[in-house]
Write an enzyme that holds these catalytic residues in place. Structure first.
Site: not given
Ligand SMILES: Cc1cc2nc3c(=O)[nH]c(=O)nc-3n(C[C@H](O)[C@H](O)[C@H](O)COP(=O)(O)OP(=O)(O)OC[C@H]3O[C@@H](n4cnc5c(N)ncnc54)[C@H](O)[C@@H]3O)c2cc1C
Length: 335
Positions: A163, A236, A331
């Site tokens: 992670r 998580s 996380e």
């Molecule tokens: C129901 C649920 C289930 C999930 N299951 C998992 C799982 O199984 N495994 C897992 O690893 N995660 C899981 N997650 C967490 C999450 O979905 C992931 O971490 C996902 O990759 C986040 O994507 P996002 O676009 O929503 O990122 P955001 O929440 O918008 O951003 C996350 C981070 O990335 C940075 N970021 C975003 N875009 C960019 C970019 N273009 N350039 C630089 N930095 C950037 C942001 O600044 C922030 O620090 C889950 C979340 C939920 C709600």
């Protein structure tokens, strides 16, 4: 690019926090970030937001939120056994999974159902069901925010860990990821090391195939995780803690059924089990709670305010520490 002032973020965070930001900037082309850098528009506090599924906003954001909306999947290179895809940051992760399914490309299927955008996937090296996205990433492209200079980091440069990556550690908040390049197999190649997935395939008497794995992972996820259209959460909330072997040994006396995995010289524990053993699973205080089916997930049942979520997760961290001497760390990105 589109710029909005005093913009509500309710529909941009899966925790469903009712917060807003001073400025919300939608980037329609990757190069637009360079204009923002040149015009010093990122001098104010800013935050790059993808789908908002790994963040907890604890208050209104007094600055600019930069949000990529450019999308697309390019096929860069194709060989007999593999294909290279270059995917734009604003592409939904699930769109990429559908594309792989449609073209029969193997590698990402265990990661189906993870919310968010492709540009965020390398940041915390998303992982699920025995696969981490680093296993398929060959390069990450984007721009350095301090200079506007482009970068292309190969897999080894990204320092992927559990992670974690360069983008979540040394270069946290300093890079704008515009594209992620994946190498995927064109030949069947499955990872079935994760027990819950293997057991479910066997229970349903399904042969491993892309379709069956995607469908089974979705079913297993649906049985454990909240439906984010109904209940707010960010998946998580806590990382699985990695502890010294001596602490693991002493904990085994207290918790004989303790789940543990080797992690080099250390031992990785299951944060969900510790939270459960400490008695928090299913706990609810107002609209803030710990999900009854998975203690790792902190939830907003409707109108929880950021401080209520914060009070709850801080109580969990302190109680788990008092009971087991294990420090849990979020996380989720807390803003
Ligand atoms: C129901 C649920 C289930 C999930 N299951 C998992 C799982 O199984 N495994 C897992 O690893 N995660 C899981 N997650 C967490 C999450 O979905 C992931 O971490 C996902 O990759 C986040 O994507 P996002 O676009 O929503 O990122 P955001 O929440 O918008 O951003 C996350 C981070 O990335 C940075 N970021 C975003 N875009 C960019 C970019 N273009 N350039 C630089 N930095 C950037 C942001 O600044 C922030 O620090 C889950 C979340 C939920 C709600």
């Amino acid at each position: 690019m589109k710029v909005f002032q005093n913009y509500p973020l309710l529909d941009h965070n899966t925790f469903k926090m009712k917060v807003s930001c001073r400025q919300f900037i939608e980037l329609e082309r990757p190069e637009e970030i360079v204009n923002l850098c040149e015009q010093n528009l990122l001098e104010q506090p800013f935050f790059i937001l993808g789908g908002g599924s790994n963040v907890l906003f604890t208050k209104d954001f007094d600055g600019a939120i930069v949000h990529p909306v450019f999308q697309g999947i390019e096929r860069m290179d194709e060989e007999a056994q593999s294909v290279t895809l270059r995917v734009a940051a604003g592409t939904e992760w699930e769109t990429l999974i559908h594309y792989c399914l449609e073209h029969q490309y193997y590698g990402l299927e265990n990661l189906t159902g993870i919310p968010g955008l492709v540009g965020s996937a390398p940041v915390q090296n998303i992982g699920a069901y025995g696969v981490e996205v680093k296993d398929c990433i060959i390069a990450v492209e984007g721009y350095h925010l301090s200079s506007g200079a482009p970068f292309r980091y190969d897999n080894a440069d990204c320092r992927f860990g559990y992670r974690s990556s360069l983008f979540k550690t040394e270069l946290k908040g300093q890079c704008f990821i515009t594209h992620v390049c994946f190498r995927l197999s064109k030949e069947p190649h499955y990872t079935l090391t994760y027990k819950a997935l293997k057991d479910e395939l066997e229970r349903q008497q399904l042969e491993p195939s892309l379709e069956n794995i995607v469908q089974t992972v979705r079913a297993v996820r649906d049985s454990k995780l909240p439906d984010i259209t109904q209940i707010g959460c960010a998946g998580s909330f806590f990382q699985n803690p990695i502890v010294p072997a001596t602490l693991h040994e002493s904990l085994k006396e207290q918790l004989p059924d303790l789940v543990a995995y080797p992690a080099g010289d250390m031992v990785k524990l299951a944060a969900g089990q510790l939270i459960d053993k400490a008695g928090w699973k299913g706990y609810r205080e107002g609209d803030a709670g710990i999900y009854p089916k998975q203690a790792l997930v902190v939830v907003n049942y409707g109108h929880a305010r950021p401080e209520e979520i914060r009070q709850l997760y801080e109580k969990v961290i302190s109680d788990v520490y008092n009971k087991f001497k294990v420090s849990l760390r979020p996380e989720v990105n807390i803003i």
